[in-house]
Every structure is written in C-alpha cells, then in structure tokens.
Design a protein around this motif. Structure first.
Motif, PDB file in Angstrom:
ATOM      1  N   ASP A 190       5.461  13.769  -4.458  1.00 49.56           N
ATOM      2  CA  ASP A 190       5.247  13.416  -3.742  1.00 49.56           C
ATOM      3  C   ASP A 190       4.296  13.536  -2.391  1.00 49.56           C
ATOM      4  O   ASP A 190       3.558  14.511  -1.719  1.00 49.56           O
ATOM      5  CB  ASP A 190       6.441  12.756  -2.667  1.00 49.56           C
ATOM      6  N   ASN A 191       3.470  12.665  -2.207  1.00 49.85           N
ATOM      7  CA  ASN A 191       2.745  12.091  -0.630  1.00 49.85           C
ATOM      8  C   ASN A 191       3.287  12.910   0.727  1.00 49.85           C
ATOM      9  O   ASN A 191       4.590  12.918   0.775  1.00 49.85           O
ATOM     10  CB  ASN A 191       2.262  10.811  -0.286  1.00 49.85           C
ATOM     11  N   PRO A 192       2.433  13.772   1.370  1.00 49.80           N
ATOM     12  CA  PRO A 192       1.005  14.266   1.027  1.00 49.80           C
ATOM     13  C   PRO A 192       0.304  14.709  -0.130  1.00 49.80           C
ATOM     14  O   PRO A 192       1.089  15.694  -0.565  1.00 49.80           O
ATOM     15  CB  PRO A 192       0.257  13.904   2.938  1.00 49.80           C
TER      16      PRO A 192
ATOM     17  N   LYS B 114      -9.118   0.639   0.068  1.00 49.45           N
ATOM     18  CA  LYS B 114      -8.320  -0.174   1.518  1.00 49.45           C
ATOM     19  C   LYS B 114      -7.941   1.103   1.816  1.00 49.45           C
ATOM     20  O   LYS B 114      -7.368   2.753   1.366  1.00 49.45           O
ATOM     21  CB  LYS B 114      -7.433  -0.238   1.169  1.00 49.45           C
ATOM     22  N   VAL B 115      -8.429   1.329   3.445  1.00 50.78           N
ATOM     23  CA  VAL B 115      -8.320   3.078   3.627  1.00 50.78           C
ATOM     24  C   VAL B 115      -7.972   3.050   5.480  1.00 50.78           C
ATOM     25  O   VAL B 115      -8.614   2.314   5.926  1.00 50.78           O
ATOM     26  CB  VAL B 115     -10.094   4.082   4.378  1.00 50.78           C
ATOM     27  N   ARG B 116      -6.901   3.959   5.745  1.00 50.02           N
ATOM     28  CA  ARG B 116      -7.036   3.512   6.813  1.00 50.02           C
ATOM     29  C   ARG B 116      -6.633   5.114   7.773  1.00 50.02           C
ATOM     30  O   ARG B 116      -6.553   5.998   6.759  1.00 50.02           O
ATOM     31  CB  ARG B 116      -5.260   3.024   7.844  1.00 50.02           C
TER      32      ARG B 116
ATOM     33  N   VAL C  53      -5.948   4.648   0.167  1.00 49.45           N
ATOM     34  CA  VAL C  53      -5.814   5.696   0.553  1.00 49.45           C
ATOM     35  C   VAL C  53      -5.456   5.800   2.709  1.00 49.45           C
ATOM     36  O   VAL C  53      -5.835   5.283   3.250  1.00 49.45           O
ATOM     37  CB  VAL C  53      -7.448   6.643   0.804  1.00 49.45           C
ATOM     38  N   THR C  54      -4.463   6.906   2.574  1.00 51.57           N
ATOM     39  CA  THR C  54      -4.125   6.988   4.173  1.00 51.57           C
ATOM     40  C   THR C  54      -4.419   8.482   4.937  1.00 51.57           C
ATOM     41  O   THR C  54      -4.748   9.382   3.996  1.00 51.57           O
ATOM     42  CB  THR C  54      -2.730   6.588   4.611  1.00 51.57           C
TER      43      THR C  54
ATOM     44  N   VAL D 264      -2.565   9.811   0.235  1.00 55.03           N
ATOM     45  CA  VAL D 264      -2.039   9.961   1.724  1.00 55.03           C
ATOM     46  C   VAL D 264      -2.533  11.220   1.789  1.00 55.03           C
ATOM     47  O   VAL D 264      -1.867  12.313   1.523  1.00 55.03           O
ATOM     48  CB  VAL D 264      -0.305   9.957   2.368  1.00 55.03           C
ATOM     49  N   ILE D 265      -2.728  11.942   2.452  1.00 56.09           N
ATOM     50  CA  ILE D 265      -3.975  13.073   2.842  1.00 56.09           C
ATOM     51  C   ILE D 265      -4.007  13.528   4.301  1.00 56.09           C
ATOM     52  O   ILE D 265      -3.741  12.539   5.147  1.00 56.09           O
ATOM     53  CB  ILE D 265      -5.489  12.763   2.475  1.00 56.09           C
TER      54      ILE D 265
END
Lengths: 405, 405
Positions: free
Chosen positions: B206-208, B288-290, B180-181, B238-239
C-alpha cells in the motif's frame, strides 16, 4: 417491475461522500422494487469503459458499516464533462448500457459539475421517453451549491478547519517574539470554509484576528495596515485566507507569481496565496512569519468528521432513493433548515437544472464592513453543522477504513 | 525544610508538553517538602525578565485536568541559549532569583537545547554548592534524544502522521489518472517522524510506496527511477519525505532554491523539499503532482494525540519530581523499554550532560537497502507508542483547551 439502481461518485472527495453512498445502498436494498445496487467505478467515465461493481452483493454488512465512516470516494471519482450537445453519440451509447443492465434508478453524488451530468442525463431521458430516474445527491466541502441550506461535506471540513486553526493558534503563541502565521484554506471563489476559521476562537478578540474571503476584494496596502494594527495589539497574529482571494481587478493573489495551471474544467488551479502573503509580511515587517496550507487534509479527515454531517449525508442518500421510487427525476436532494437552535433540518428536492453550474457565494452581509471578519450570523448558521464526534472502529491506534482491492 | 519548585517549557511545542507539566504540578503538590510550584512564563528567558506564575494556586482542579489534554506550551516557550561561560554574570543573577523565591527544585521540559540549559545550571550549582535540584523532562516530536527509548511527544506526532497519511492516500487514489502525491514531514536531521508514515499502510504494498529519510543520501536520478518504477505498478503513487533530506554532499534538497534562513540556534530553517520534488516530478514525468506539507499540525494536534504518549508524558513529569525529592540532580528522566509486546516501559534517569547537544538518528539498519522504505523492526518499535485515543472535553463541536489570559 423490478429494476436495478446505479450510483456514482464524482468530483473532489470529502469525508462523507461515502456516507451518502451508504445511505443509497441501505435504502436501495430495503425496497423490493430495486433488485441490485450497482456502483460505477470512477464515475460516469469509468462506467463508460465498463467498470462497475455490484454493491448489493460485494459488500459484507461489516464493510457497509465501515463505508459510512470512510473518507474519500470508495467507488473512485472522475472529472468528466458530458457533451453539451444532447445529440452526441455519447448518450445513446450510455443509455444502451443502462438498458442492458436494466437500470431504473441513477444516483450521482457530487457538486456543481456532477449536477450538470444529472441535468443532461435527465433532459436526454425526457426527450427520449426513458423512464430512468436521475437523482443528484449533493456533495462538496465548498458549500457552494444553490437551493440548499448547506451541502454534505461542508460540516466535516468546517469542523476540521475550526479545530485545526484552534490548535495552530495555540502553537503559534508560545513565543514572546512578534510573529505572524498565515493559514491558507480551500475555496476558489466561495469563502465558506475560510469563514469556518472564525469558530476556532476561544474568546472575543482571540486569533484568528484577520479573515479574508474571496468575496471581498483584497488589497495589499490595506492588508499591510490591518497587519500593522493587529501586531500592536497581539504578539502573535494569526490570519486565515482563502486560496482564491483576488484583488479588485479579479487577479488572484496567487497569480502574483507566474505559476498558474488549469484543470479539466478550465478552473484555475490555485495554490500559494498564503505563501505570497508570508513573503509580503516578512519583507514589509521583518517579523517571524510562517504560512500553513491545510491542503487536502481539510476534505479527507475522517478522524475529525462531524457526526451531524455524516448523518445528514446518509439521509441525503436515503431520501434520494425514496424520491426516485416515487417517480421523481431531474432533481437534487437539498437541505431545508427549519430552525437554528435547536437545529432542525428536512430534506427537500430542488430542480437540478437550477442547481448545476451555479455557485452560492458567502453572503456579503455576513462579512464585516472592513472585510477582515465574519458576523455572528455565520456562527449561528455554521455551528450546528460541526456538532458531534462519530464513534469509529480503531485498530492498532489507527482508524479502520474500507477500500477497493 | 520546605522549598518551592519551578518549572519551565522550552523549544518547539508538542501535543503533550503540557501533560508533563501536569505531572510535575500534581506530583509536586502531593509532597509536603514542596510549598509551591511556580511556572516560568516563556522559559528561562521570560523568568529572567520576572515573568512567572504560581501553578499550585492559580489553576483550579478542572483547569489542571484540561491542561493535561491541551497541546502547545501553556507556560509559553523560548529558544534561549545560556552562556557557555559559567562565569558569566547571567548565572549569579539567575541564582539570586532562585534564592529570593526559595527554589529547591528546578524542572525544564524540552529537547536537546533545553537539556543544555539543565546541564549548565546543574554544573554551575555544583561548582557553587547550591543544593537546588535540576531535572530535565524530555520533549520532542523529533524523537532524537539519546539515552532514552523514545521521547514524549513523538508518539502523538507519529500517530498524527500515520493517520493523516492514511487519509491522504485514500484521497489521492480516487481518480484513474496517474498521479504522484508528495508528503513532506518534519525532521531536519532525524527521520523518525517520516518513518511513522509506514504505519499508514493498510496492506502490503500500500501507499506510501516510497519513504525518504535524512539518514540516507538523496539522489535525484535514483529518485526519478524509483518514481518511474512505482508509476508502472500503481496509478496513484504517494511518497513521504523528510524536510531535511540531503544529497551525498550534505546539501539539503530544499537548498535547490535559494531560500534558506537560520534560527536563533543557527539551525537551518528548512521548508520545501516536498515542493521541490513536486516540480521535479512534474517536469520529468508530466503526471499530475501535488505536494502536501503537514507543517505544525503534526506537532500540535491535540485531537489526534496518542493516549499512551499522554500518560507517559505525565509519568515523565511525576518521576522527575520524585527524583528531585530523592536529591538527584543533573539528570533527564528517560524511558527504558522492557518489552515490545505487550509493550512495557519504566522510567530511569540519564546524565543530562550525556544527553544535551547530541542527536539520536534513525538506525541505518532499519532503513531498507534501497533507501526507500523502513523495516519491520521500526514498526515493532513505533506501534506501541501510537495506541489509544484520549477522552477529551468537547464543547460546541470543538475541543476545550486551556490558555493563559
């Protein structure tokens, strides 16, 4: 006898890792010794699970041109460490896949850890009389590979840093009030990317006035004194720091909180040296402080990529194919600078065993005595690498990038 | 009778606030009713301390062209609120300076707070029979001014956001592992800039995939459910979130720590909604998050500015001068969209008293029912504003920007 080639991308993405992929595909398809150019999806890890594509067939000419200009890893990446023990059953399983797909040429685009993969595979091949050629194509924004003048990916990231820091300096200096802006740049152990911020200066004495690399011991009290002096000279002080700055005992500045994690390779996952210094400066000086972390933008900005870097990355891929076809194996394509001004470079080969698992740090004698600035030697070195703006396809105001559906 | 003009810049910098300044100088110098165009250094605050320059004399033609393309505020800025009480001695002191400098035309480039300045000065002038013309030129990346279709500065910031989010999406999707970003974008109360991230998508779905604006109440449990659903559909999620998202009680998400400060105007200085959600997602899902905060880059990137935005910002300045010379006062130049496709716009005037201290929020009916996406109405609105890449002067691989020595 005709053979197939296979290529993978590994490690962190860059703005130009696809330019090297483009070079390999174009050059591979130009030689009749090579039937097909396969691409591993998500590197060696994905390939072991059966994921790959036929790059010589699945991409149109237009898509191939877009690939050259698309940041991040088109094939997907992995962080997968091959077994140290070459008698592991992993190896015969992998080589059986190679045999079934008639692979004659193997290319791996990546950094230190990826060169470790190339090293192990070429050593295994030589022990087992395999005639597959194993070639490493360098890639890292960190510029920390040995035996090469610089790495594909560094020039674009350095250009992004220099440009963005120049713009943040303008932004930070609009108010009369005293202020400090701290910009945190990527680089766990090597300060190459942080040093690139020196190119942001528009005149002697311009911001960033203080630059701290991991190669110098960081000391909070000396830092406080540096900031105090800078604040007497300028109302707006901009400071650039590497994520990986550490004190004289080797403790990372970001460890001055308790928020540290490890990645697959046992690397410390760092973040926050900028934030910690922001709080330090605010508490110590009571001035307006902001910290800015450039984060992944510095490695994935296609829009601000360096034309020189893109062309050299293509060349690294091209030369990798040529080397493989000459029968060379167990090497990494490297860059040998032949002149600074005008800048010239030639591709050479480096023994991949001598490259992997080593780090080229920023030269100590390119750091000024007080540890807060970079010498002109670095500027002479780095400036040629950030030259040129590539022409790219735009649609609706935005760059057109290629991606796997 | 010939008079002089004076112009100031106020509030946060943008990529195009200097383009409006350029428009005022060029148009001002083209009319013989105007002798000189002065520039206040650091806005009205600096001017009160005697800081100004002669823009019609101190800039070469080449410097003037560079000014058009230089981000941040060339004249410097301020955040200075004029006394609410028009009988304060501040006003006669200021108008005495105007008289001594034979000022006939006053231009102030800024956002809400700057329009408050124009409003007060024009009201004071009308009470005291001053014939100085007071004109506001809009400027804000937040796009939150009323009575105008959009604001100069928004198009460039929106283009930066759309482009950068597109690149971060590519970067975030290279690994097989679930991740997750979270990208945090500027906007205390208005979600215009965060909404621009919807333009980053390359295809439907697509993201976001999730976009949260301050105009919708944020709920942690609903967010957790949104993320869970997204993670079942995509390995890389992606958020995009506004810095100013808040819960149903109006508590800012960034206040879920105790690190809140106020700026001069009593605004909450926000930071960290992205970081707080990063920790929330990591603890809840273990993936995994950034988090990436685009920070000041989104307002000061000259390299990624929109050509449409630059030209419209020049036009706003030009039309401001024309309005002043027609004898109009107490207005802000505003944009009236006459068509979406092909996009056309005309400059009009808006009563500055009706503009100041108001905020135009993102329309509720452009937010999808579940509060996690934007409708196509917004895309039709925003896409025309991010078109075109300006040609700029480059030197040594970097953009050439003008600055005061």
């Amino acid at each position: 006898m005709k053979k197939n080639a296979i290529v993978g991308q590994s490690g962190g993405p860059t703005a130009v890792i696809n330019a090297s992929l483009y070079g390999i595909i174009k050059e591979g398809m130009a030689h009749e010794e090579i039937s097909r150019v396969y691409g591993m999806i998500n590197g060696i890890e994905g390939f072991m699970s059966g994921n790959y594509m036929d790059l010589s067939n699945d991409l149109t000419a237009e898509e191939l041109e877009l690939l050259k200009m698309t940041p991040a890893a088109y094939l997907g990446s992995c962080r997968y460490k091959l077994p140290d023990d070459l008698s592991s059953p992993f190896y015969p399983a992998l080589f059986e896949k190679f045999r079934a797909m008639e692979i004659g040429y193997f290319f791996y685009i990546g950094g230190n850890d990826s060169m470790d993969t190339v090293s192990k595979l070429s050593r295994y091949a030589s022990h087992h009389q395999s005639d597959i050629r194993f070639i490493g194509i360098p890639k890292t924004i960190d510029n920390d590979l040995v035996l090469t003048d610089h790495t594909p990916g560094y020039g674009s990231a350095a250009k992004y840093v220099a440009d963005t820091v120049r713009e943040i300096v303008l932004d930070s200096s609009v108010y009369q009030q005293k202020s400090v802006t701290i910009i945190e740049l990527m680089g766990r152990h090597a300060g190459w990317l942080t040093a690139a911020s020196a190119m942001a200066r528009k005149f002697e004495g311009d911001n960033p006035v203080l630059i701290y690399l991991p190669e110098s011991d960081f000391d909070f009290e000396r830092f406080a004194s540096d900031v105090q002096t800078a604040l007497t000279r300028k109302s707006s002080v901009v400071i650039c720091v590497s994520e990986g700055i550490s004190d004289s005992k080797g403790k990372f500045i970001c460890e001055y909180t308790d928020d540290v994690q490890l990645d697959t390779f046992g690397h410390k996952m760092l973040a926050g040296s900028g934030k910690i210094l922001e709080n330090f400066v605010r508490n110590r000086f009571g001035v307006k402080v902001r910290s800015v972390e450039l984060n992944v933008n510095q490695r994935c900005s296609g829009m601000l990529a360096s034309a020189v870097d893109i062309e050299e990355s293509v060349q690294a891929g091209t030369e990798g194919v040529k080397a493989a076809l000459k029968g060379i194996t167990g090497i990494m394509i490297a860059f040998n600078r032949t002149a600074d001004s005008p800048y010239t470079m030639e591709c050479i080969t480096a023994d991949v065993d001598q490259v992997c698992n080593k780090e080229k740090l920023f030269p100590k004698d390119w750091i000024c005595a007080n540890g807060t600035d970079i010498t002109d030697d670095f500027l002479r070195y780095a400036l040629p690498l950030i030259q040129g703006e590539p022409k790219r396809k735009m649609e609706g105001g935005l760059p057109v990038y290629i991606f796997r559906k």
